[in-house]
Each structure stands twice: as C-alpha cells, then as structure tokens.
Design a protein around this motif. Structure first.
Motif, PDB file in Angstrom:
ATOM      1  N   LYS A  32      40.098  35.065  47.486  1.00 42.70           N
ATOM      2  CA  LYS A  32      39.830  33.625  47.485  1.00 42.70           C
ATOM      3  C   LYS A  32      38.492  33.285  48.131  1.00 42.70           C
ATOM      4  N   SER A  62      35.882  33.016  45.469  1.00 41.23           N
ATOM      5  CA  SER A  62      36.033  32.081  44.350  1.00 41.23           C
ATOM      6  C   SER A  62      34.917  31.038  44.397  1.00 41.23           C
ATOM      7  N   THR A  97      36.516  26.890  46.307  1.00 38.47           N
ATOM      8  CA  THR A  97      37.586  27.236  47.226  1.00 38.47           C
ATOM      9  C   THR A  97      37.265  26.691  48.610  1.00 38.47           C
ATOM     10  N   CYS A 139      38.321  28.502  51.137  1.00 38.48           N
ATOM     11  CA  CYS A 139      38.294  29.732  51.926  1.00 38.48           C
ATOM     12  C   CYS A 139      36.858  30.258  51.991  1.00 38.48           C
TER      13      CYS A 139
END
Length: 217
Positions: free
Chosen positions: A191, A194, A197, A199
C-alpha cells in the motif's frame, strides 16, 4: 521443558523479576520461559510478519492483528530484513530494469526504487533506493554486469546509455513488458507504493526493509 529454539531439554535457571520460572537450554544456552504474556515472544511471530507484509498490510494493521506494539513491530521488521540474504543471480540471463517512484514522509520528498527482474524466473535480483541518478541506478546495473547478462532491457531513460554496455543494452518496443506488469503487482500488494493512498514510508531504511522482505523474504 523443551527449548523453543533448538528442541533440546532445558534446565531451571532461577526466576524472572516478576516471579516467573526461567529456563536455560542445555544445548544452545538460551534463556526462556514456558509461557509469555506478551505476543512478541511467539515462536512463529517472524513468519507471521513476513506473510502479512507480503499481503500488503500496513504497519498498524499488522500490529493490531498480532497484538504487538508498533515500535516492537518496526524493530522486528528491521531485524528480519537484516537476516535476509539476496538470491544468487544466475549468469547469462536476460533482465529488465525499471524504476518506481515513491516518497518518504512527505510527497515532496520523491524517491525512486530501481530494480532488475529476471525475465525467465520473474525474480527480482537487485534493487536500490535513492534519487533518479546514475549513482542509484549503477548499483543495479553493476550487479547485472557481474552476472554477465545476455541482454538488459530498459526504457529510453538517458542514464542507462552510460551505465550499460551497448552490446547488451536493448530499448525495443515491449522490451520491458514483464517488469512493467511487475510494477503493477508491487503497487497492488504494498500500500505504501500505491499511487493514491494514505499509507507512506517514514524512512528509507523501513522502505528498504519492506522491499527486501517482499522480494526475498
């Protein structure tokens, strides 16, 4: 009691500060308890961390599932990555090289993940993290040169012209299909990589540890 680490017999070795009986293995001499209250001492904890990391769970998600603190998890991830050794690189294979853009702590702190993929086995054989410069890319390309690569396929990034011998360097159309598809897989599984995101990586060291576990763990 049987040793949690080597399977041999243990002997009693006094008590902990909280009064719990302590044991020492007669073979490996590691001290331990029969039971622990904190889940961080579970024998298969490292395997669980590796599995959840490869499945793309974030740090706090893994912490909640395993019922351990975030700080303990971060230390354990760095320790696991330190013990992982890179795969042996076969000689004379065909490789593809590409970069993934990410950031550390803030989106303005851009960083690049350069890595090489074996076209036959689809295994990542080398990676490096840093700015998109010859210094960062050369770590990957030098590894392939030592592996006596038959061909190295890249995109048309100008840096590769001075880093890869022209007799093995290829920039043909569709030449990097496999690694481009692998980029999508990595962004889907992790993640923090990504495109959209919440994160993100707080340090280069943690990003490198996560990638090492994902690629070779």
């Amino acid at each position: 009691m049987i040793c949690r680490f080597c399977g041999h017999e243990c002997k009693k070795d006094g008590h902990q500060a909280n009064g719990v009986q302590r044991y020492e293995c007669k073979y490996c001499h590691k001290k331990q308890q029969a039971e622990y209250a904190y889940n961080a001492y579970a024998v298969d904890l490292n395997e669980d961390i590796i599995r959840y990391t490869k499945e793309g769970l974030g740090i706090r998600s893994i912490s909640r599932i395993l019922h351990i603190s975030v700080s303990t998890l971060l230390k354990r991830i760095l320790l696991i990555a330190k013990k992982i050794t890179r795969l042996m690189i076969p000689l004379g294979h065909i490789y593809e090289v590409d970069e993934i853009q990410s950031f550390v702590r803030q989106k303005k702190n851009l960083i690049w993940i350069a890595y090489a993929l074996d076209r036959d086995s689809k295994q990542v054989v080398s990676y490096n993290i840093g700015p998109r410069t010859n210094t960062t890319l050369s770590v990957v390309t030098d590894t392939l040169r030592y592996a006596q690569a038959k061909y190295i396929y890249t995109d048309r990034l100008r840096n590769y012209r001075s880093l890869i011998d022209k007799y093995v360097h290829r920039t043909t159309y569709y030449g990097t299909n496999h690694i481009e598809r692998h980029n999508l897989t990595v962004r889907t599984h992790l993640k923090r990589l990504s495109r959209k995101t919440i994160c993100f990586s707080r340090s280069v060291a943690m990003l490198s540890a996560i990638l090492k576990i994902y690629f070779w763990g």
